[in-house]
Design a protein around this motif. Structure first.
Motif, PDB file in Angstrom:
ATOM      1  N   TYR A 162      -2.153   3.222   9.560  1.00  0.00           N
ATOM      2  CA  TYR A 162      -2.119   1.769   9.431  1.00  0.00           C
ATOM      3  C   TYR A 162      -0.692   1.287   9.664  1.00  0.00           C
ATOM      4  N   TRP A 164       1.659  -2.134   9.684  1.00  0.00           N
ATOM      5  CA  TRP A 164       1.724  -3.538   9.286  1.00  0.00           C
ATOM      6  C   TRP A 164       2.182  -4.419  10.449  1.00  0.00           C
ATOM      7  N   TYR A 172      -5.215 -11.029   7.401  1.00  0.00           N
ATOM      8  CA  TYR A 172      -5.407 -10.039   6.353  1.00  0.00           C
ATOM      9  C   TYR A 172      -5.723 -10.722   5.018  1.00  0.00           C
ATOM     10  N   CYS A 216      -8.417  -3.264   6.146  1.00  0.00           N
ATOM     11  CA  CYS A 216      -7.240  -2.946   6.964  1.00  0.00           C
ATOM     12  C   CYS A 216      -7.569  -2.294   8.302  1.00  0.00           C
ATOM     13  N   PHE A 220      -5.144  -3.423  11.142  1.00  0.00           N
ATOM     14  CA  PHE A 220      -3.877  -2.687  11.253  1.00  0.00           C
ATOM     15  C   PHE A 220      -4.030  -1.259  11.782  1.00  0.00           C
TER      16      PHE A 220
END
Length: 327
Positions: A162, A164, A172, A216, A220
């Motif tokens: 993942y 960011w 998100y 996520c 991401f």
């Protein structure tokens, strides 16, 4: 350590490891009760130390060793060396240098954690350091992996991670606070309040992780290319020439002699061979770096394109996959 014990009580434990410069010989790292009258004076709830057998090839005790033994007795930590794995009943030397052999590198843990050690091994001397590699693993209760992996030998390779992205922060937050996820979190909070066992807590942690993973992953998730793992890294630098190679081979020859015959002569030969090899590599690298710096200075003055190309190449490195065996 005292803080965490006071804060969490019996819900936490400790494993300490490193070069402690302490030589403890085969002296006990637990309280020895020799006087029966003292035992009669102890409170009823006093927990006596268990006498756990430990061996060591190093019979010397120094001042740091006495401090370490006192530390173990006062904290309840026990020395793992000589008690577990292939080192059980041996206590192999962990440091081999010009002065001799000694045990100064340790792994410490509570006595009830000793039974969790699956492996514990002290490797033979290596070409990098005076200190030997200590490798250990523990039997642990773990949840299923949440990330897809591929196994290759003893190594686990992740297929994605993942990453960011600030530009997706609002997305998100919106997904995280959606009605569906709000219901999931409220249900999780209720389950946490009703938890009354370690299994319930483990399940709740997994549920929490699954919720975050579902949020996520679409936002991401960043795939890791296969060549990230399969690069054939050159372990020896471009400055590594025939002289370095010959000295390296001679070191391993000396190491084999030492393995087959542990005596002062073979130890000194092995340590000298390692020292000569490392000195040669350092000098070769120094000369190479000096030459590259000179080339970089010339390029800065005469060829801007070459300068930036060299500068970029000097800061971009490859990921390392050095295993304990290679070390």
């Amino acid at each position: 350590m005292i803080y965490f014990e006071q804060e969490y009580g019996n819900d936490c434990t400790f494993i300490m490891c490193g070069d402690l410069n302490a030589r403890v010989g085969i002296k006990p790292d637990y309280a020895v009760y020799e006087n029966k009258h003292i035992l009669d004076m102890l409170p009823d709830d006093y927990v006596m130390d268990d006498a756990i057998e430990r061996n060591s090839q190093d019979k010397t005790v120094n001042d740091y060793g006495k401090i370490l033994l006192d530390f173990c007795i006062s904290t309840g930590l026990r020395i793992v060396n000589g008690r577990c794995g292939t080192d059980k009943g041996i206590g192999k030397f962990t440091c081999v240098n010009t002065q001799g052999c000694s045990v100064v590198d340790y792994v410490l843990c509570k006595s009830d954690v000793l039974k969790l050690f699956k492996t514990f091994e002290i490797y033979d001397p290596n070409i990098v350091s005076d200190h030997c590699v200590i490798s250990f693993s523990l039997n642990m209760h773990t949840l299923d992996n949440f990330v897809d992996v591929k196994n290759k030998g003893d190594h686990v390779k992740l297929l994605y991670k993942y990453k960011w992205d600030d530009s997706k922060k609002d997305l998100y937050m919106n997904v995280l606070s959606s009605e569906e996820n709000t219901i999931h979190f409220e249900s999780l909070c209720g389950n946490i309040l009703l938890s009354n066992s370690h299994e319930d807590l483990d399940l709740n942690v997994k549920t929490f992780t699954d919720i975050l993973d579902g949020v996520c992953k679409p936002i991401f998730k960043h795939n890791l290319h296969s060549n990230f793992f399969n690069q054939n890294h050159n372990k020896d630098g471009v400055y590594f020439d025939h002289e370095c190679k010959n000295l390296k081979n001679y070191y391993y020859t000396s190491l084999n002699y030492y393995r087959n015959n542990h005596c002062d002569d073979t130890r000194r030969d092995m340590v000298a061979a390692r020292s000569n090899y490392k000195k040669c590599v350092r000098n070769k690298k120094y000369d190479y770096d000096k030459l590259q710096t000179h080339k970089l200075e010339l390029a800065r003055k005469n060829n801007a394109k070459l300068f930036w190309k060299m500068l970029k190449g000097s800061v971009v490195g490859n990921a390392s996959s050095l295993s304990s065996d290679d070390f």
